[in-house]
Write a protein that holds these residues in place. Structure first.
Motif, PDB file in Angstrom:
ATOM      1  N   ASP A 111      73.463  -1.564 -13.400  1.00 51.55           N
ATOM      2  CA  ASP A 111      72.390  -3.128 -13.807  1.00 51.55           C
ATOM      3  C   ASP A 111      72.873  -4.003 -14.366  1.00 51.55           C
ATOM      4  OD1 ASP A 111      70.566  -0.755 -12.441  1.00 51.55           O
ATOM      5  OD2 ASP A 111      69.674  -0.677 -14.287  1.00 51.55           O
ATOM      6  N   ARG A 112      73.824  -4.053 -15.046  1.00 52.52           N
ATOM      7  CA  ARG A 112      74.498  -5.695 -16.288  1.00 52.52           C
ATOM      8  C   ARG A 112      75.693  -5.717 -15.350  1.00 52.52           C
ATOM      9  NH1 ARG A 112      74.824  -5.736 -22.025  1.00 52.52           N
ATOM     10  NH2 ARG A 112      72.700  -4.444 -22.871  1.00 52.52           N
ATOM     11  N   GLU A 169      75.874  -3.106 -26.841  1.00 53.08           N
ATOM     12  CA  GLU A 169      74.941  -2.505 -26.521  1.00 53.08           C
ATOM     13  C   GLU A 169      74.123  -1.090 -25.763  1.00 53.08           C
ATOM     14  OE1 GLU A 169      73.336  -6.262 -24.351  1.00 53.08           O
ATOM     15  OE2 GLU A 169      73.383  -7.645 -26.908  1.00 53.08           O
ATOM     16  N   VAL A 170      75.102  -1.159 -24.796  1.00 47.71           N
ATOM     17  CA  VAL A 170      75.097   0.071 -24.273  1.00 47.71           C
ATOM     18  C   VAL A 170      75.965   1.915 -24.356  1.00 47.71           C
ATOM     19  CG1 VAL A 170      75.135   0.922 -22.079  1.00 47.71           C
ATOM     20  CG2 VAL A 170      74.331  -1.384 -22.207  1.00 47.71           C
ATOM     21  N   LEU A 171      77.042   1.844 -24.790  1.00 53.29           N
ATOM     22  CA  LEU A 171      77.715   2.781 -25.296  1.00 53.29           C
ATOM     23  C   LEU A 171      78.064   2.998 -26.823  1.00 53.29           C
ATOM     24  CD1 LEU A 171      80.859   1.821 -22.464  1.00 53.29           C
ATOM     25  CD2 LEU A 171      78.490   3.608 -22.356  1.00 53.29           C
ATOM     26  N   LYS A 217      73.633   5.691 -18.957  1.00 53.79           N
ATOM     27  CA  LYS A 217      74.491   4.172 -19.208  1.00 53.79           C
ATOM     28  C   LYS A 217      75.806   3.841 -18.592  1.00 53.79           C
ATOM     29  CE  LYS A 217      75.549   7.083 -24.133  1.00 53.79           C
ATOM     30  NZ  LYS A 217      74.213   6.135 -25.004  1.00 53.79           N
ATOM     31  N   LYS A 218      75.645   4.382 -17.305  1.00 51.11           N
ATOM     32  CA  LYS A 218      76.556   4.437 -16.288  1.00 51.11           C
ATOM     33  C   LYS A 218      75.847   3.747 -15.404  1.00 51.11           C
ATOM     34  CE  LYS A 218      75.960   6.623 -12.444  1.00 51.11           C
ATOM     35  NZ  LYS A 218      75.469   5.126 -11.271  1.00 51.11           N
ATOM     36  N   ALA A 257      72.483   1.517 -16.677  1.00 52.68           N
ATOM     37  CA  ALA A 257      72.744   0.391 -17.630  1.00 52.68           C
ATOM     38  C   ALA A 257      73.931  -0.599 -17.772  1.00 52.68           C
ATOM     39  CB  ALA A 257      72.542   1.222 -19.295  1.00 52.68           C
ATOM     40  N   LEU A 258      75.253  -0.193 -17.519  1.00 58.43           N
ATOM     41  CA  LEU A 258      76.267  -0.503 -17.060  1.00 58.43           C
ATOM     42  C   LEU A 258      76.265  -1.676 -15.627  1.00 58.43           C
ATOM     43  CD1 LEU A 258      78.963   1.573 -18.394  1.00 58.43           C
ATOM     44  CD2 LEU A 258      78.063  -0.999 -19.396  1.00 58.43           C
ATOM     45  N   SER A 279      78.352  -5.670 -23.369  1.00 52.99           N
ATOM     46  CA  SER A 279      77.679  -4.038 -22.998  1.00 52.99           C
ATOM     47  C   SER A 279      77.960  -3.157 -23.299  1.00 52.99           C
ATOM     48  CB  SER A 279      78.039  -4.393 -21.063  1.00 52.99           C
ATOM     49  OG  SER A 279      77.859  -6.077 -20.141  1.00 52.99           O
TER      50      SER A 279
END
Length: 98
Positions: free
Chosen positions: A87-88, A46-48, A81-82, A84-85, A43
């Motif tokens: 959501d994971r 991919e996200v950060l 970004k927060k 997306a994290l 994560s």
């Protein structure tokens, strides 16, 4: 304005940060009992956009200390970004530096 006393310093809560001017803030991720190291590291990559080495170090810090700042930037950059994290399945918040 709400201020949360974290013990060492006061931090602005996410809802109190003025997003229109891009206030500086920290993206904090908390430890949990259901996400694996591999998932957290993936994560972060991919996200950060972190390297695998940086992601591994952050995951270990979160595991050992209970939380870690994973990125510092303007609030308006950190918000997606927060989300997306979260959501994971990760537990993340934004804290203002103000």
């Amino acid at each position: 304005m709400s201020i949360f006393a974290s013990g060492k310093e006061d931090v602005l809560l996410e809802e109190d940060i003025d997003v229109s001017i891009g206030e500086p803030a920290d993206l904090i991720v908390f430890n949990d009992d259901h996400n694996t190291f591999d998932w957290v590291m993936q994560s972060f990559v991919e996200v950060l956009g972190h390297s695998s080495e940086q992601s591994e170090q952050l995951a270990l810090m979160i595991h050992l200390k209970g939380k870690a700042t994973v990125k510092s930037a303007a609030f308006n950059e950190l918000r997606p970004k927060k989300d997306a994290l979260c959501d994971r399945g990760l537990s993340a918040v934004i804290e203002g530096k103000g």
